[in-house]
Every structure is written in C-alpha cells, then in structure tokens.
Design an enzyme around this catalytic site. Structure first.
Site, PDB file in Angstrom:
ATOM      1  N   ASP A 184     -63.935   8.043  17.662  1.00 55.12           N
ATOM      2  CA  ASP A 184     -64.620   7.026  16.867  1.00 55.12           C
ATOM      3  C   ASP A 184     -65.875   7.622  16.253  1.00 55.12           C
ATOM      4  O   ASP A 184     -66.904   6.992  16.202  1.00 55.12           O
ATOM      5  CB  ASP A 184     -64.947   5.815  17.753  1.00 55.12           C
ATOM      6  CG  ASP A 184     -65.349   4.605  16.915  1.00 55.12           C
ATOM      7  OD1 ASP A 184     -65.168   4.666  15.691  1.00 55.12           O
ATOM      8  OD2 ASP A 184     -65.851   3.632  17.483  1.00 55.12           O
ATOM      9  N   ASP A 231     -59.878   5.201  16.188  1.00 56.57           N
ATOM     10  CA  ASP A 231     -60.252   3.899  15.638  1.00 56.57           C
ATOM     11  C   ASP A 231     -60.502   4.031  14.132  1.00 56.57           C
ATOM     12  O   ASP A 231     -60.689   5.129  13.610  1.00 56.57           O
ATOM     13  CB  ASP A 231     -61.519   3.411  16.346  1.00 56.57           C
ATOM     14  CG  ASP A 231     -61.803   1.966  15.998  1.00 56.57           C
ATOM     15  OD1 ASP A 231     -60.856   1.288  15.570  1.00 56.57           O
ATOM     16  OD2 ASP A 231     -62.958   1.534  16.143  1.00 56.57           O
ATOM     17  N   ASN A 232     -60.489   2.900  13.453  1.00 55.34           N
ATOM     18  CA  ASN A 232     -60.836   2.835  12.019  1.00 55.34           C
ATOM     19  C   ASN A 232     -60.006   3.776  11.158  1.00 55.34           C
ATOM     20  O   ASN A 232     -60.541   4.450  10.288  1.00 55.34           O
ATOM     21  CB  ASN A 232     -62.319   3.182  11.798  1.00 55.34           C
ATOM     22  CG  ASN A 232     -63.223   2.230  12.522  1.00 55.34           C
ATOM     23  OD1 ASN A 232     -63.742   2.577  13.565  1.00 55.34           O
ATOM     24  ND2 ASN A 232     -63.388   1.057  11.996  1.00 55.34           N
ATOM     25  N   GLU A 252     -63.932  -4.655  13.074  1.00 53.09           N
ATOM     26  CA  GLU A 252     -64.717  -5.306  14.109  1.00 53.09           C
ATOM     27  C   GLU A 252     -65.738  -6.267  13.495  1.00 53.09           C
ATOM     28  O   GLU A 252     -66.340  -5.983  12.469  1.00 53.09           O
ATOM     29  CB  GLU A 252     -65.439  -4.240  14.957  1.00 53.09           C
ATOM     30  CG  GLU A 252     -66.237  -3.195  14.179  1.00 53.09           C
ATOM     31  CD  GLU A 252     -65.369  -2.017  13.777  1.00 53.09           C
ATOM     32  OE1 GLU A 252     -64.166  -2.052  14.051  1.00 53.09           O
ATOM     33  OE2 GLU A 252     -65.904  -1.072  13.178  1.00 53.09           O
ATOM     34  N   LYS A 306     -65.154   9.868  10.270  1.00 54.87           N
ATOM     35  CA  LYS A 306     -63.733   9.782   9.952  1.00 54.87           C
ATOM     36  C   LYS A 306     -63.198  11.092   9.383  1.00 54.87           C
ATOM     37  O   LYS A 306     -62.022  11.386   9.483  1.00 54.87           O
ATOM     38  CB  LYS A 306     -63.473   8.655   8.953  1.00 54.87           C
ATOM     39  CG  LYS A 306     -64.179   7.359   9.286  1.00 54.87           C
ATOM     40  CD  LYS A 306     -63.889   6.880  10.703  1.00 54.87           C
ATOM     41  CE  LYS A 306     -64.912   5.838  11.126  1.00 54.87           C
ATOM     42  NZ  LYS A 306     -65.029   5.690  12.569  1.00 54.87           N
TER      43      LYS A 306
END
Lengths: 843, 259
Positions: free
Chosen positions: B183, B211-212, B241, B186
């Site tokens: 996380d 994530d993401n 989120e 990116k």
C-alpha cells in the site's frame, strides 16, 4: 425417443425369435464396438457358449460377421442371405444414428457411437447390391451426400447474401442483442431508403435529366446572372446553392411541361405520384413490420423454462469455423448473463415508496430540462428572426448560425443529462432504455417543430416577395413588349438569355435546401462526435494509460459504451427529415442511402474498435416494436407539415413541375381530363362524391372494429389454451413421478430377487463372470438413476402438445419390463455382454 | 464573440460532468483543499493531527478502538487514504485463511493497516512494516505501540522499499514471506514485486495483496501479473476507502512458482 425405441424393441422381441432379439440387443448397445471387436467377441462367445449352451443361430451369425470382417468386404463372395443380413445391420446403424440424440448416454459415448456407426454405414453401404446395382446404389448414396453438402453450402451462401449479417452477428456476440438490434434496425432502414431512392431516382431524377430540357434552356434551369460568378465555388456548393441548386437535385429545376421525351413521360404527374408513393410505401412497410413483430412477440412462450431452453438449445451445431464458434460461445455466455439479470430483476423488491419518489423527481428534473431547452431554442429563433430583419451581413458567423449550433448542442448534451438523471430511477435497463428514448424523442421533436415553424415563417416571407416580383415581371414584360411592338410589329421578339430573365424566389427549393443542409450538418455532427467522443477517447485512454497516475481503462474515463437510445433516435429523426423534405428535394433519399451506408461501416468499426460492452447486458428483442412505434409517430408527424404545405400553399409561379397551377394536386385532375376517356373521369367524379365516400369510410371503420374484436377474442382463447396446457403438463409430471417411484421400488425388489437367485450360480462361475455381474449392477443402477430424464426433459419447456400424454404413462411399465425380464437368464446375458468388452480390452 | 445562447447550451454538459464526477470533486475537496487549509491553520502535518485525534478519542491497548477512531476521523474530519473498513474486512478474511507467520507490509503510512494486520496474526507471527517517510514512521510507531503491539510482533523499518527488500534475507534473516501487503507508492508496486520474485523470498502459496490497484491504480502491475503466469490472482472489487462512488479494487495474488 429413447422410450419409444425401447418399446419398439421389446415389441419386436416378443414377436421374433430369440436370435433376432439377441442381435437387436447387440445392435442397440453395440455403439462401442467396431465390427472387428464384434467378430472377436463372437469368437469368444462361441467358446463360452459351450458352457452356457445358448442358441445356435447367434453363433452362426457371429461366424458370418467374422467372415465378412476377414474377407474385408468382398460383396461378390457373400450369399444373398448374408447380404440381407448386412443390409439389415446397416439399417440398424442408421436407425441408431437417428435416434442417438434421445439416448440417455453421456455425450462422449454418443459421439463415439455416432462416429463408429457412421463409419460402419459408410463402409458397408457401398457393398450392398450386386454388380451394376451395387454401383448404382453407391452412386445414389454419393449423390445424396453431395446433395446434402450442397444444401448446406447453399444455406451458408444465403446467409452470406444477407448484407452485413456476419458483421451484425459478430457485434451481437460481443455486445449483446441490444446493440445488435440497433444495427438490425439500421439495416432495415437502409432497405427502405434503398426503395425510396429507386423510386425517386428512377421515376423522377433520371427521366428529367435524360428527357427533359437540358440545362440553360429556360430560366428555371439556369443560374441567374448575378449568382453566376460564384456558382461553382465550393462554399456555395457546400451550401447547395449555385449549380447544385439549379439541377435535378431540387424541386425548382423541374419543368411544368406535361409530357417529356419520345416516351411522352408525364413528368409532373410522376413527380406527384412518387411523392405520395414514398409516403404511402413507408406507412405500409412500417405498419406491416409492426404487425409482424407483434405476432412474433405474442406467440413466444419464452418465459417459462427459460434457462432449460438456453442450456439445451443454445449451441449451433452447424458452426464450422473456430472464430464463429468463439463468437457463438461469447454470445451464449452473454445471453446467459442477460437471462440471469432478467431473473434477478424480476425477483427484486426494494423500498417502493422511495423508488416512486425518485422516479417522480427524475421526471420532474427531465421536464425542467426540456422546458429550459425549449425556451432556449424559442429565444434563439426569435433572435435570429430579428437578425434576419436587420440583415445578416452585419452579424458574426456565430450569430448567424446560432439556431443550428444551439439545436445540435442541446441535442448532444441533453441526452447525456437525461442519462445521468435516469440513474436515479433504478429501472430495468430495458425499461430505462425506453424512458430514455421517450425523453430524447420529446427533445428532438421540440427541436424539429421549432425548426419547421421557423421554416413556415420563411415560406410566408418568400411568398410576399414572390407577389412583388410577379408584379414587377408583368410590368417588365409589358415594357418589353411595348418597346419591341412600337417599332416594328413583324420583327422577331427580342430573345433574352435565360440567365437574365427575372424570376421568383421559389420557396419550394428553399425548403428543400434547408432540409438538405440540415441532413448534412446532422451527419457531420454524428460522425464528428463518433470520431472525437469514441475514437479519440479510446486512443487517449489506451495510450495515455502508460504514463498516467491512475488506471484510465478501469477507472474514470474508461472506454465509452455504445449509446443505443441516442443512435436509434438519431436514425429515426433523420428518417423523419427525409420524409418531410423528400418532396421538395428529390436527392434526399439518395443522400440518406449514402449516409446510412457509410454509417453502417463506420459504426460497425467504431463499436468493435472503441466501445466496451455495456456493464448490464440485456435482451432487446422486445424493443424492436418500440422503435417501430416511434418511427410510425415520426412518420405521421413528418408527413403532416409536408401534406399541409402541399395542400394549402399554391406552388410558385415560375419553378417546379406544378408551376402555373393553383394547387399541386391539380395535376391529377388534369391527367384525368386529358389522358383518360371521358367516362373514366365521370366515374371518378361520381366515386369522389361525398355521398359515396362517407359510407365507404364508415364501412372501413366497421370492418376494422370487427377485426379488432375478433383478434381480441382469439388472444383470450390463446391465453386460455396456454393455461390448459400448463395444468395438463403439471398433472402429467405428477403422474410420471408417481409411476417412476413405483417403477423404482419394483426394480429394487426385482434386483434383490434375482441376486438371491443367482448367488448359488455365482459360486461356480468364472471370475470374469463375477466382474460382469458387478458391471451389471452398475448398469442397472445407472438405469435407475437414468429414470428422471423423461420428467426433466419434460420440464424444459418443449411444446407439450407434441408429446402425447398417454404413451408417457406407459413408459414406466416398459422400463420395468426391460429392467427385469422374467426368466432370469436373459437380462444377465445381455448386460454382461454389454460391459464385458471394455473390461476385457483393459486386461 | 460567442453569443450567450450558445454558451447556455453548454449548461447540460456542465451539469452532466458535475453529476458524473461528483465523488471525485468531493474527494479532491477533502483530500487536498481541506488538508492545505488545516496545514496552514494548525501548523501540524495531517498525520500528526490524526494521531492527536486518536490519542484523545481511542482506548490505548485496544486495536479495535484505535481502528474505529481512525475510521471516524477519516470519514468525518479529514481524509487519509488508509485501507478503510470495507477493504479491511477482506484483508482480515484473507489473513485468517492464510494465517501467515512472516508478513511484510510495504507502506505503513500512519499505522492503520499495520494495526489491522497485526491484530489478526496468529501467535508467534512477525510483521515487518516498511515506511519511507521518517515523520510518518514516528507517528506509525506511536500508533502501533499505542495499540499494544511490541517489537516482537511488529518491526518498523524506516527505509524505502527498494533498498530494504534485497536486504531482507541477509540483514533480517528471513527465509520466506507468507504474506505481503502493498500500500505504498502505486508506481513501486511492479518493481517491488519483481524484486521480491528475484529475492526468492516468495514460496509456493505466498500471498500478495495490493491495495488501490484500480484507483489511483497500478495498470502496469496488473498487466504484469496478467502476463507473468507465476500467480493465481483475482481483483476484489470495492469502492475507495471512505467514499462511495469511486470504484477501486484490491488484487490478491497467490504465488505459484514456475511450473
């Protein structure tokens, strides 16, 4: 099928001797065995039969089989009986192939059986018959095969002949039927426009161009002197002025000469009749299609057993090429998704009050939006009239093109807003599509009618102008006459070049031009939005994704979806404009054919290359009639102003085929008077007497009423029958279940009995035999498990009428009798044989 | 000079865009504008403000309460892109199923996800948490200790991930990673994943959760795992989120090794 066959088998068994029975049994389950195996088995069985002491005939027959095998098909060496036998075997195989589909076997076994039976038939079929007869037979077989292949190819060819069929199928398999329905609609529209184009082109434009007076002979066919220098400029031509205006493309070019050329072609009459004919044909086609669609949707029994239908009948076994198979696979998957979605939709129940409130709110918002856009257009039209009075030259390009710009911008953006608003409503996508269509329909209609009202104003202006010019021309002619007449009355009149003759404004051509311009700008807007909104966006998303901070493909801009409602409405309104303007601009159908052709290819390409399938794929086959209904409404609304202008406004005095007449439809009267015998016009005048027409109309209304009421009663009867069938079905199912249950218990009892009876025998039997025993158990249990299929197949919604209920109640008995034929020896002999072969092969 | 009527015709487009992208506008407001404003007003960094709030509102030693307080702060007060409660549930489930003994977390930020992972670890498991930013790491350390996890359970390493991963085997004595949670930046997903592959710490059955992956999104990462064939993978679809309308996803990879 399967039951029937077995029933038949049992019947035969009862009739014939045991040998026959034996062979038949073998044939029935002989799928796994090739001839060779059979022969081997036969040999084996011969050895065994010494102990089991079975019938002698079978062994004989087996020997025969062996023989045929070893001699490797030498039919000359066969005796007539053997041939007969072989023939029968071939027949059996054929029967097996035919009835294979109904057998309760796994697919693999079926396939193997099918292949082997076919091989067998192919091998021995030619061997039948003797000498010449045999050759003839072989020839016949070959020909029949060729014929079948030809038929299949012909079917393929027929499909290939339907224009764009493969393209549409491909799209359907990727995007679902809703997108495909648009393209089918587009194709249908193309067909209609093709016919309209043929009518206008063949009966109006070509005769005038070939047989009418050539360009430059009379004033209406010449570019006026003032416009001549700029008549060939691209800007002018693009606006359909200059040479384009004074050509067959527009109403004003046509001469009012009653008959042209050596054919004595009645040009004005033809012009009028083609104008009426296009509208009549369109009405006819639209209504006929609607009626046919309604029929199809009324009969369909899709709702029950939907999934079973899909599971068992989706695959197309004729598909031969891998790509198509992929497409078919994709399309079946899509259709499953659709069906599941539909099922979910029908099960859903939410907070009904909230949804209702939201729906009302959404409609309110949409109404506000419509009112706003309507006011904006009204405002712009008013302003443009003011500009026109002040003179257009003093204003900027933006102000001059304000109406067009605002209309196309609103037409582009408002649907997007509606789309966003409709997310509030939470409808099923198909219903949502219809709402969306209705809203955009209202918007476009408003736009179109504002445009027509503006046009009407302009027509009135032109007619005022025409009056003044008409007066001027008469004074001009009089002065001319005076000038020449006073000097020398015998001198030839002074001839003017037609370009110099003053002429009226010709409002018909103006209307035609406006429509052509509208169509052109509409087409341009569509293509440009397609290129920018879809293609450019797709390119940006695809290639900017390498260097962007979030995922463009999966995230926010993403690729666009195909906008079915917008495209359908664009098409429909485009068609409405064609219908409206075609009378004043005969080139419109041609332009439209061109446009549709291009957009077919362009949109097919765009949809495959830059769109993604909708998130919620859904079935849109039901919406076809909705499109048709809208088309009908548009047809009506667009013929209304056209007919109004034709009937009420007198044609211009110096242009068009009807010049010099009071009304355009006077041409019919004229034809009746001069081209038909006197009695005919008399009859016609009697027939058009209101005293005759009114009763006729009354009669028609009555007939329509009668037909409607009968159709209603038929519909009710249909529904009743359907209900009846359903209840009958359920009853049968229940009966079947009971019978099956009974059969099962019987079977178990019987098996228990046979097992207890056999136990002592087993002790001294060979291990092979024991193995076979197990196999038999397995087989019978399979049979037991195989019981349900009749009822299952019954459930999946085959039209129940085709299967008579009476024989079905008999099946359990036949099954039972098959399962444990009394006398012990027989079933055991049969079942082991069936299963021993593979087990032996394994060893 | 464009006439006002033509300008008015663009209103529907404007409205459409506003409605379509309303979640992004809200996110922009909460994550950027409010943050800048508060930074100017208070003189503290966002993470420090979050820590103050947690310190005053949560029960020390109770990871549950700390997580809840974080969620409240992030959804009501300001925005910090933690993993959030919904995707956190998925993470919890994966951890329960896997019950890993060695866990690596890339990007601790202010300790929310660290606490979340640490509380669902089995006994004797060890979590290595990486954080690049020293100031955030201080906060994260405080939060982790506040939740009651000691050095044996959670080890916070303050270094960029690309420096630490090659050293994991030699300096930290790791043999195998059972679970990796990504996380952080990116853009680093893909290089870090390749580095992990190269280091040989991934064994058959090691799970990597990122994530993401849809928003802000790691397209290269997704493309790589689609192509590489080393993993069994799927993307858990969820929303971003503390925001309802923005779609996001969490990639779950199970290392299969070369077959």
């Amino acid at each position: 099928m399967e039951e029937e066959e077995e029933e038949r088998n049992t019947k035969k068994k009862k009739k014939h001797g045991s040998a026959k029975r034996e062979r038949e049994e073998r044939e029935e389950d002989g799928g796994k065995r090739t001839v060779k195996e059979k022969a081997r088995e036969g040999r084996r069985r011969k050895h065994k039969r010494v102990e089991t002491s079975s019938e002698p005939e079978t062994s004989e027959e087996d020997e025969l089989k062996e023989e045929t095998e070893e001699s490797d098909v030498r039919p000359e060496s066969l005796t007539p009986e053997e041939l007969e036998m072989l023939k029968e075997a071939v027949e059996e195989k054929k029967k097996l192939v035919q009835g294979l589909r109904g057998k309760p076997w796994p697919m693999k076994k079926k396939l193997v059986t099918l292949r082997e039976s076919q091989e067998f038939v192919e091998k021995y079929e030619g061997a039948l018959g003797k000498g010449k007869g045999r050759k003839l037979y072989a020839y016949k077989v070959m020909m029949s095969k060729k014929w079948m292949k030809f038929q299949r190819d012909f079917e393929n060819f027929k499909t290939a002949c339907i224009p764009w069929e493969m393209k549409i199928k491909e799209i359907e398999s990727h995007f679902g039927s809703s997108v495909a329905s648009y393209f089918i609609f587009l194709r249908w529209m193309y067909g209609i426009n093709m016919i309209l184009f043929c009518l206008t082109f063949g009966l109006v434009m070509v005769p005038e161009a070939l047989m009418g007076r050539p360009y430059g002979t009379i004033p209406r066919k010449t570019v006026p002197r003032a416009e001549a220098p700029s008549a060939m400029d691209f800007a002018v031509l693009w606006d359909f002025g200059g040479y384009a205006q004074y050509s067959v493309l527009f109403y004003g070019y046509y001469n009012n000469q009653r008959a042209i050329g050596w054919l004595k072609f009645r040009m004005p009459l033809s012009y009028f009749l083609v104008g009426v004919g296009t509208v009549a044909y369109s009405y006819m086609v639209v209504i006929r299609t609607m009626a046919r669609n309604a029929n199809e949707s009324g009969v369909g029994d899709d709702n029950s057993f939907n999934f079973s239908w899909k599971i068992f009948t989706s695959w197309d076994y004729l598909i031969g090429n891998p790509e198509t198979a992929d497409n078919k696979f994709a399309s079946i998957t899509t259709s499953f998704k659709e069906a599941i979605l539909e099922e979910q939709e029908s099960r859903k129940d939410d907070n009904i009050h909230l949804t209702r409130f939201l729906r009302v709110l959404a409609n309110f918002l949409v109404l506000c939006c419509l009112a706003g856009s309507g006011y904006l257009i009204y405002f712009v039209v008013r302003r443009s009239q003011k500009f026109a009075l002040e003179g257009l030259e003093t204003h900027t390009w933006w102000e001059r093109n304000e109406v067009n710009m605002v209309m196309s911008l609103l037409g582009m953006f408002c649907p997007m807003l509606f789309d966003v608003i409709s997310a509030l409503e939470n409808y099923h996508p198909r219903v949502a599509l219809q709402w969306q269509l209705g809203r955009i329909f209202a918007l476009f209609l408003g736009n179109l009618y504002t445009f027509i009202i503006a046009l009407m104003d302009e027509i009135n202006l032109k007619r005022e102008e025409e009056k003044i010019i008409k007066f001027n021309i008469t004074t001009w002619e009089a002065s001319l006459y005076n000038a020449t007449g006073s000097e020398n009355s015998t001198a030839p009149p002074v001839t003017f070049h037609p370009a110099d003759v003053p002429r009226g404004p010709c409002w018909e051509t103006m209307v035609g031009q406006e429509f052509v311009r509208l169509i052109i700008s509409d087409t341009m807007t569509t293509y440009i939005t397609l290129l920018i909104g879809d293609f450019l966006r797709a390119v940006l998303v695809r290639f900017l994704n390498y260097c962007w901070c979030w995922d463009l493909e999966a995230g926010f801009p993403s690729y666009s979806e195909f906008d079915v409602s917008g495209n359908v409405l664009g098409l429909i309104f485009n068609q409405g404009m064609i219908w409206m303007g075609a009378f004043y601009a005969p080139c419109l159908p041609a332009l439209n054919v061109l446009r549709l052709h291009v957009s077919m290819y362009l949109q097919c390409w765009a949809v495959m290359c830059c769109n993604v399938p909708q998130e919620r794929v859904f079935k849109a086959s039901g919406s076809n009639n909705f499109y048709m209904a809208m088309l009908l409404v548009i047809l009506f609304l667009s013929t209304l102003p056209a007919i109004y202008t034709i009937v009420t406004i007198p044609p211009s005095f110096d242009c068009g085929p009807f010049s010099g007449k009071k009304r355009m439809f006077d041409v019919i009267q004229e034809t009746l008077e001069s081209d038909f015998p006197a009695w005919f016009s008399k009859v016609f005048s009697y027939a058009s007497n209101p005293g005759l027409v009114l009763p006729f109309i009354l009669l028609m209304v009555l007939a329509i009423y009668y037909l409607q009421s009968t159709s209603k009663s038929y519909k009710e009867a249909n529904v009743d029958l359907k209900k009846k069938l359903q209840t009958q079905n359920e009853e049968n199912k229940r009966k079947n279940k009971l019978a099956a249950l009974k059969a099962q218990t019987d079977l178990e009892e019987a098996r228990a009995a046979t097992q207890t009876a056999e136990r002592p025998k087993n002790n001294n039997a060979s291990p092979q035999r024991q193995h076979a025993e197990e196999e038999e158990d397995l087989g019978s249990s399979q049979r037991k498990n195989g019981r349900p299929p009749p009822s299952v197949r019954h459930q999946d919604g085959r039209p129940p009428a085709t299967r008579a209920p009476v024989p079905r109640t008999l099946h359990p008995e036949t099954h039972r009798s098959l399962g444990y034929l009394p006398g012990g020896g027989f079933p055991q002999q049969r079942e082991p044989r069936m299963h021993r072969v593979p087990s032996l092969q394994r060893h | 000079m464009v006439s006002p009527a033509i300008a008015l015709a663009f209103i529907p487009l404007l409205l459409t865009i506003i409605i379509r992208c309303r979640y992004y506008f809200v996110l922009f407001y909460r994550a950027v504008l409010v943050r800048i404003w508060k930074d100017c007003v208070t003189g503290l960094s966002r993470e420090e403000r979050a820590y103050q709030y947690v310190l005053t509102h949560a029960t020390p030693g109770d990871p549950e309460s700390i997580l809840d307080t974080f969620d409240v702060w992030c959804s009501k007060v300001e925005f910090i892109s933690n993993i959030g409660p919904k995707k956190g549930k998925i993470l919890d489930r994966l951890l329960m199923e896997q019950s890993p003994l060695t866990v690596l977390e890339l990007g601790a930020h202010c300790g929310y996800s660290t606490v979340r992972i640490a509380r669902s670890l089995p006994l004797g498991a060890r979590l290595y948490s990486l954080e690049m930013d020293a100031r955030n790491a201080v906060i994260a350390e405080k939060i982790i200790r506040l939740a009651g996890f000691d050095d044996d359970t959670v080890e916070l390493i303050v270094n960029p991930s690309d420096e630490v991963i090659p050293l994991l085997r030699s300096d930290y004595g790791l043999e195998r990673l059972d679970f990796v949670f990504m996380d952080h930046w990116k853009k680093c997903y893909l290089p870090d994943l390749q580095m992990l592959e190269g280091s040989g710490l991934l064994g058959k059955g090691s799970m990597i959760v990122a994530d993401n992956v849809l928003f802000p999104g790691a397209p290269k990462f997704l493309r790589y795992i689609r192509k590489s064939g080393l993993y069994e993978w799927k993307v858990h679809r969820a929303t971003l989120e503390y925001s309802k309308g923005i779609r996001d996803g969490m990639a779950e990879l199970v290392y299969q090794g070369i077959k």
